[in-house]
Motif scaffolding. Structure first.
Motif, mmCIF file in Angstrom:
data_model
loop_
_atom_site.group_PDB
_atom_site.id
_atom_site.type_symbol
_atom_site.label_atom_id
_atom_site.label_comp_id
_atom_site.label_asym_id
_atom_site.label_seq_id
_atom_site.Cartn_x
_atom_site.Cartn_y
_atom_site.Cartn_z
ATOM 1 N N ALA A 29 2.489 -43.162 32.764
ATOM 2 C CA ALA A 29 3.197 -44.473 32.977
ATOM 3 C C ALA A 29 3.687 -45.207 31.784
ATOM 4 O O ALA A 29 4.465 -45.922 31.564
ATOM 5 N N THR A 30 3.318 -44.414 30.568
ATOM 6 C CA THR A 30 3.934 -44.962 29.386
ATOM 7 C C THR A 30 4.811 -43.979 28.398
ATOM 8 O O THR A 30 5.361 -44.427 27.601
ATOM 9 N N VAL A 31 5.151 -43.056 29.255
ATOM 10 C CA VAL A 31 5.930 -41.917 28.646
ATOM 11 C C VAL A 31 7.357 -42.498 28.204
ATOM 12 O O VAL A 31 8.016 -42.181 27.005
ATOM 13 N N SER A 32 8.201 -42.974 29.065
ATOM 14 C CA SER A 32 9.301 -43.306 28.884
ATOM 15 C C SER A 32 9.633 -44.348 27.884
ATOM 16 O O SER A 32 10.668 -44.503 27.119
ATOM 17 N N SER A 33 8.710 -45.504 27.761
ATOM 18 C CA SER A 33 8.952 -46.587 27.134
ATOM 19 C C SER A 33 8.179 -46.513 25.634
ATOM 20 O O SER A 33 8.705 -47.242 24.767
ATOM 21 N N ASP A 133 6.145 -35.318 33.366
ATOM 22 C CA ASP A 133 6.074 -36.418 32.293
ATOM 23 C C ASP A 133 5.057 -36.129 31.400
ATOM 24 O O ASP A 133 5.143 -36.325 30.255
ATOM 25 N N MET A 134 4.068 -35.220 31.837
ATOM 26 C CA MET A 134 2.836 -35.081 31.032
ATOM 27 C C MET A 134 3.326 -33.976 29.902
ATOM 28 O O MET A 134 2.996 -34.024 28.563
ATOM 29 N N GLY A 306 -4.426 -29.469 28.151
ATOM 30 C CA GLY A 306 -3.861 -28.937 29.359
ATOM 31 C C GLY A 306 -3.642 -29.864 30.640
ATOM 32 O O GLY A 306 -4.101 -30.686 31.003
ATOM 33 N N ILE A 307 -2.196 -29.712 31.213
ATOM 34 C CA ILE A 307 -1.933 -30.455 32.445
ATOM 35 C C ILE A 307 -2.740 -29.907 33.657
ATOM 36 O O ILE A 307 -3.089 -30.899 34.434
ATOM 37 N N THR A 308 -2.909 -28.877 33.753
ATOM 38 C CA THR A 308 -3.702 -28.134 34.700
ATOM 39 C C THR A 308 -5.114 -28.453 34.593
ATOM 40 O O THR A 308 -5.761 -28.850 35.714
ATOM 41 N N TRP A 404 2.214 -35.733 42.205
ATOM 42 C CA TRP A 404 2.217 -35.133 41.023
ATOM 43 C C TRP A 404 3.403 -34.472 41.175
ATOM 44 O O TRP A 404 3.794 -33.746 40.323
ATOM 45 N N SER A 405 3.798 -33.957 42.530
ATOM 46 C CA SER A 405 5.108 -33.246 42.620
ATOM 47 C C SER A 405 6.285 -34.067 42.709
ATOM 48 O O SER A 405 6.552 -34.983 43.389
ATOM 49 N N VAL A 406 7.298 -33.634 41.757
ATOM 50 C CA VAL A 406 8.464 -34.517 41.551
ATOM 51 C C VAL A 406 9.624 -33.617 42.109
ATOM 52 O O VAL A 406 9.914 -32.685 41.713
ATOM 53 N N VAL A 407 10.326 -34.379 43.139
ATOM 54 C CA VAL A 407 11.273 -33.617 43.753
ATOM 55 C C VAL A 407 12.734 -33.838 42.959
ATOM 56 O O VAL A 407 12.868 -34.872 42.505
#
Length: 409
Positions: A29-33, A133-134, A306-308, A404-407
Motif C-alpha cells: 500500500a505504500t509503494v507508489s507514494s 508491487d513487492m 522473498g515475495i513467495t 495478489w494476481s494483477v491482470v
C-alpha cells in the motif's frame, strides 16, 4: 519480521534516497507514494514512454524447447538517469546489446541490482502478474544499499505492463509456462573511482520459460556447505544484488560433483539455516514441544525477503491449521528431528520455481532423508508442500481468486 518499511529522507550523492529496510508484508500500500523523486529531479513517468518497434521480429520457439534464461523477446525497456537531471523518458526499443564504456563502475565495483518476476497467461488469455508491487519495493531497497537512484514503483510497473502488451506473443500458454521479467539497475558512469554513481540505467528484459528445474516439480537433494556462507550480519544478504550470486557458483558446482542438486547455506557454529541455493527455506516438523510447526528463518538482514516466502507465510497463517513461525533453526535440530521421526517436510521457495520439495540433506558425513508422502511412494512432495504449491500456482494463473494476481489490461 519487522513491522513496517521504515523510510528516512535525505540527500545522498546529490539526490534523494529512501531507506527500504525490513520485511515485505504490509508494504504494497505504500509503494507508489514513498519513492517519488525530489522536486529538483525528474522521476520516471510512464505517460512519457516512447516506443520504437523492431522491424525484424524473432521466431517463437516451441515452448517445450525453452531453457530458462536462454531466449529473449523482441523488445526491452530502458530508462537512463543522471544526478543532474534525474530520470529521462522511458524507452521501449528492440532487444539488443547495451553500449557501455569499459570504465563503467558496474564492471569494476558491482554497482548492480535486479529483480525477477513472471507474467502468466490464464485460461481466458489474460496476462497476469503476481504481486509485482513487492518487486518494486525490494528493488528500491537494493538500489538504496548501492546508492543507486530510486524510482516510483507504480510508474515503472506501468512501463513494464506496456512492454508486456508489446511482446504479448512471447508469453507462452499453458500451466508451468510464463514470461520471466528481469528488471536491472546498473551504474553507467565512466570512472574507476569508488563513489556513488552519477549516471545509471534501469532496464527490463523478458525471457519465455518453462519449469525452472529440468526435472519439473520433483524433490531435490541438498549439500550442507560447512565452509562457505552466502551472507553475514551487517552485509547485503537481504538485498537482491548481483554480487551475492557470483560467489555461490563455486560451492554449487562442488555440491553437484558430490551428487547433490543445491547448496544448503548455513551460518555459525550451530549451522543455522539460511537459504536453499537461491531460494528461501521452509521446515515443516513436529517441534520439541510436540507442536506441528512451519518454520522459515527470520529476516535478520542475512535473508532475502522473498515475495513467495511472504506469500507462503500469509497463506498458511490464514489456514490456521498449524503453528507458523519466523525463527532461527539449525542443522543440529534438523538432524535430531530426523532421528526422532519428527521431521515432516522441507522445501525451498522462490519466484523461478515457486516451491521445490527437498528429499535429502547431507550434513557432516550423513544423509538425512526427508519424508515426502508416506501414503504415496511415487509422490514428489509432502501434502503441505504440494498444497502450498498448488494454491500459489492457481493464484498465479488466475484459477484461484486473489488480490495478489494483477491482470494487465
Amino acid at each position: 519480521m519487522n513491522p513496517v518499511l521504515r523510510l528516512s529522507h535525505g540527500l545522498l550523492c546529490g539526490r534523494h534516497h529512501s531507506a527500504a529496510l525490513g520485511g515485505m508484508r504490509m508494504l504494497h500500500a505504500t509503494v507508489s507514494s514513498r519513492y517519488a523523486a525530489p522536486p529538483s529531479l525528474a522521476g520516471i513517468q510512464a505517460s512519457q514512454l516512447q516506443k520504437t518497434l523492431t522491424t525484424s521480429p524473432k521466431p517463437i520457439l516451441p515452448k517445450e524447447d525453452l531453457v530458462f534464461g536462454h531466449t529473449f523477446s523482441d523488445h526491452m525497456l530502458t530508462v537512463d538517469w543522471t544526478s543532474t537531471k534525474g530520470w529521462e523518458k522511458p524507452q521501449i526499443k528492440p532487444y539488443g546489446p547495451l553500449s557501455l564504456d569499459p570504465s563503467c563502475s558496474v564492471f569494476h565495483y558491482a554497482f548492480e541490482c535486479f529483480e525477477g518476476l513472471k507474467a502468466y497467461r490464464d485460461a481466458q488469455g489474460n496476462i497476469r502478474l503476481f504481486r509485482p508491487d513487492m518487486n518494486m519495493v525490494r528493488m528500491n531497497s537494493s538500489a538504496e544499499r548501492l546508492y543507486l537512484p530510486q524510482f516510483e514503483g507504480k510508474e515503472v510497473l506501468e512501463c513494464i505492463k506496456e512492454l508486456l502488451r508489446t511482446d504479448e506473443r512471447w508469453i507462452p500458454e499453458g500451466k508451468g509456462y510464463s514470461l520471466y521479467l528481469r528488471p536491472t539497475l546498473i551504474s553507467t558512469e565512466n570512472t574507476l573511482g569508488v563513489h556513488c554513481a552519477n549516471k545509471a540505467m534501469l532496464y527490463v528484459i523478458a525471457s519465455p520459460c518453462g519449469p525452472y528445474f529440468k526435472t519439473g516439480f520433483k524433490a531435490i537433494s541438498l549439500y550442507c556447505d560447512e565452509n562457505n556462507v552466502r551472507a553475514w550480519p551487517g552485509g547485503v544478504g537481504n538485498r537482491k544484488l548481483g554480487a551475492n550470486y557470483a560467489p555461490s557458483v563455486g560451492p554449487q558446482v562442488a555440491a553437484e560433483k558430490k551428487g547433490y542438486q543445491q547448496v544448503l547455506w548455513t551460518i555459525g557454529e550451530d549451522f543455522e539455516l539460511m537459504e536453499v541455493g537461491t531460494m528461501n527455506m521452509f521446515v515443516y516438523w513436529r517441534n520439541e514441544a510436540g507442536e506441528v510447526e512451519l518454520i522459515t528463518p527470520p529476516l535478520d538482514g542475512t535473508i532475502l525477503p522473498g515475495i513467495t516466502r511472504d506469500s507462503i507465510l500469509e497463506l498458511t497463517r490464514t489456514w490456521g491449521e498449524f503453528k507458523v513461525s519466523e525463527r532461527k533453526i539449525n542443522m543440529r535440530q534438523i538432524a535430531k528431528a530426523s532421528q526422532d521421526g519428527r521431521l515432516l517436510e522441507i522445501f525451498g521457495a522462490g519466484t523461478a520455481c515457486v516451491v521445490t520439495p527437498v528429499k535429502r540433506i547431507h550434513f557432516q558425513g550423513t544423509d538425512y532423508n526427508i519424508p515426502l508422502d508416506p501414503t504415496n511412494p511415487d509422490a514428489q512432495a509432502g501434502p503441505v508442500t504440494d498444497r502450498i504449491y498448488q494454491t500459489l500456482f492457481g493464484i498465479q494463473y488466475g484459477d484461484v481468486p486473489s488480490k495478489w494476481s494483477v491482470v494487465v489490461e
